[in-house]
Design an enzyme around this catalytic site. Structure first.
Site, PDB file in Angstrom:
ATOM      1  CG  ASP A 127      -2.330   0.418   0.941  1.00  0.00           C
ATOM      2  OD1 ASP A 127      -2.475   1.265   0.050  1.00  0.00           O
ATOM      3  OD2 ASP A 127      -3.269  -0.019   1.626  1.00  0.00           O
ATOM      4  CG  ASP A 184      -9.588   1.940  -1.077  1.00  0.00           C
ATOM      5  OD1 ASP A 184      -8.561   1.977  -1.795  1.00  0.00           O
ATOM      6  OD2 ASP A 184      -9.549   1.758   0.147  1.00  0.00           O
TER       7      ASP A 184
HETATM    8  C1  GLA Z   1      -6.042   1.151   1.484  1.00  0.00           C
HETATM    9  C2  GLA Z   1      -6.167   0.190   0.321  1.00  0.00           C
HETATM   10  C3  GLA Z   1      -7.281  -0.800   0.608  1.00  0.00           C
HETATM   11  C4  GLA Z   1      -7.002  -1.544   1.909  1.00  0.00           C
HETATM   12  C5  GLA Z   1      -6.800  -0.575   3.055  1.00  0.00           C
HETATM   13  C6  GLA Z   1      -6.303  -1.268   4.309  1.00  0.00           C
HETATM   14  O1  GLA Z   1      -7.175   1.960   1.607  1.00  0.00           O
HETATM   15  O2  GLA Z   1      -6.388   0.879  -0.873  1.00  0.00           O
HETATM   16  O3  GLA Z   1      -7.434  -1.709  -0.478  1.00  0.00           O
HETATM   17  O4  GLA Z   1      -5.857  -2.350   1.729  1.00  0.00           O
HETATM   18  O5  GLA Z   1      -5.847   0.438   2.721  1.00  0.00           O
HETATM   19  O6  GLA Z   1      -6.065  -0.398   5.381  1.00  0.00           O
END
Ligand code: GLA
Length: 373
Positions: A127, A184
């Site tokens: 991430d 997301d």
């Molecule tokens: C980010 C990522 C998500 C998930 C969260 C976890 O938002 O884009 O897909 O992995 O972190 O905290």
């Protein structure tokens, strides 16, 4: 050889967020096998953020799995997943903290890659939260890319920087096998359409060994809670739009619904052999819009002389979608006929020049098409 085709698996985040544990992960592995997901091609069971303790081990400096989630250690779960013929994925982050404020891998890349390899990890989602301002994204991903190459185990590297920092210009050089190119997803029709529309012009850079990633699917979540949850959910037609666009766009298929109890209807969609064949086509060609006006009709060259065609109806009324053969790239005077086979219903249709096919409101139709004399 990994990631020659778009990776396929399941990730805990969409439905469970931080609410998972060893027993549940084993049940999910069982469901992947028993409900036919593994046979359909889904192979990675991926644990997202919140598996880690709030601090590293003070003596070894290593990340520590949360004992409340993994009472007998994480290796036991990884071994169980492997015993089912599946692969195991884990999560970390290029910054100083993960998005869930857990310790991340910045300046610990080599130690963490080695630790993951020792545990038997096969996939790392990486991430982009809490990135030090002094560091470029490409340096951070390249560092982990090299650490994984040198860790002694083949680990798929799934970058997740949400399409930021001009990622397409450097991500392939980092060694990443896939890279998130969107924010997301949430479990709504608007989120699905927003994501696929945003990717239409970005797929030229998506190719074997480094695929563009449109985020984890919400198909089958319905009104489920969790970070991607939304009480509204999507209708069956809207979920068809999501799965068909992800398949047509040749991006990784990472499931986000609860595999243990997802409805048969959605299991069948997610395991549809023809849709997965289109997604996994070995030539991995980007789809292209057929008619330029609304960019809701797509075509994709498949290996073996076939084509995939996707017609999407984002209107609130049923309609007929279509195009003129000329828009696809040849003239009707060539004498060819277009034979369409609906990948979901099996219906066969033949056209010479004008294609017109009924598509219900908020739904789509996907076809394998052949040109015949
Ligand atoms: C980010 C990522 C998500 C998930 C969260 C976890 O938002 O884009 O897909 O992995 O972190 O905290």
């Amino acid at each position: 050889m990994i990631a020659k085709k778009p990776p396929m698996g399941f990730n805990t985040w969409n439905t469970f967020g931080e609410m998972f544990n060893a027993q549940m992960l084993c049940e999910l592995a069982d469901a992947m096998v028993e409900r036919g997901f593994k046979d359909a091609g889904y192979e990675y069971l991926i644990v997202d953020d919140h598996w880690e303790m709030d601090e590293r081990d003070p003596e070894t400096g290593r990340l520590v799995p949360r004992p409340a989630k993994f009472p007998n250690g994480i290796k036991e779960v990884i071994d169980y997943v492997h015993s089912k013929g599946l692969k195991f994925g884990l999560y970390s982050c290029a910054g100083v903290k993960t998005c869930g404020m857990k310790p991340a891998s910045f300046n610990n890349e080599y130690l963490d890659a080695k630790t993951f390899a020792e545990w038997g990890v096969d996939y790392l989602k990486y991430d982009y939260c809490a990135k030090p301002e002094t560091q470029d994204g490409d340096t951070l991903y390249r560092r982990m890319g090299i650490a994984l190459r040198e860790c002694g185990r083949e680990i798929l590297f799934a970058a997740c920087n949400w399409g930021q920092s001009d990622v397409t210009s450097w991500i392939r050089s980092s060694g990443a096998h896939m890279y998130r190119s969107t924010h997301d997803i949430i479990n709504t029709y608007e989120s699905t359409c927003g994501i696929f529309r945003s990717q239409v012009d970005k797929l030229g850079a998506s190719a074997p060994f480094c695929f563009n990633d449109m985020d984890m699917l919400t198909v089958g979540m319905k009104g489920a809670g969790g970070p991607a949850g939304n009480s509204k959910g999507c209708t069956p037609g809207e979920y068809r739009i999501q799965f068909c666009t992800w398949c047509m766009f040749g991006v990784p298929l990472i499931l986000g619904c609860d595999l243990r109890n997802v409805d048969e209807e959605y299991r069948d969609l997610l395991c549809n052999e023809k849709l997965i064949r289109i997604n996994q086509d070995e030539e991995a060609r980007a789809p292209h819009p057929i008619a330029v006006n609304d960019r809701m009709e797509f075509m994709k060259e498949l290996s073996g002389g076939e084509y995939a065609v996707l017609l999407i109806n984002t209107d609130t009324e049923d309609t007929r979608k279509g195009f003129v053969s000329y828009d696809m790239g040849w003239k009707a005077s060539s004498g060819c006929k277009m034979e369409f086979e609906d990948v979901l219903s099996g219906e066969k249709l033949t056209f010479t020049d004008y294609v017109r096919i009924p598509v219900p409101a908020h739904d789509c139709r996907m076809f394998i098409m052949r040109l015949v004399d």
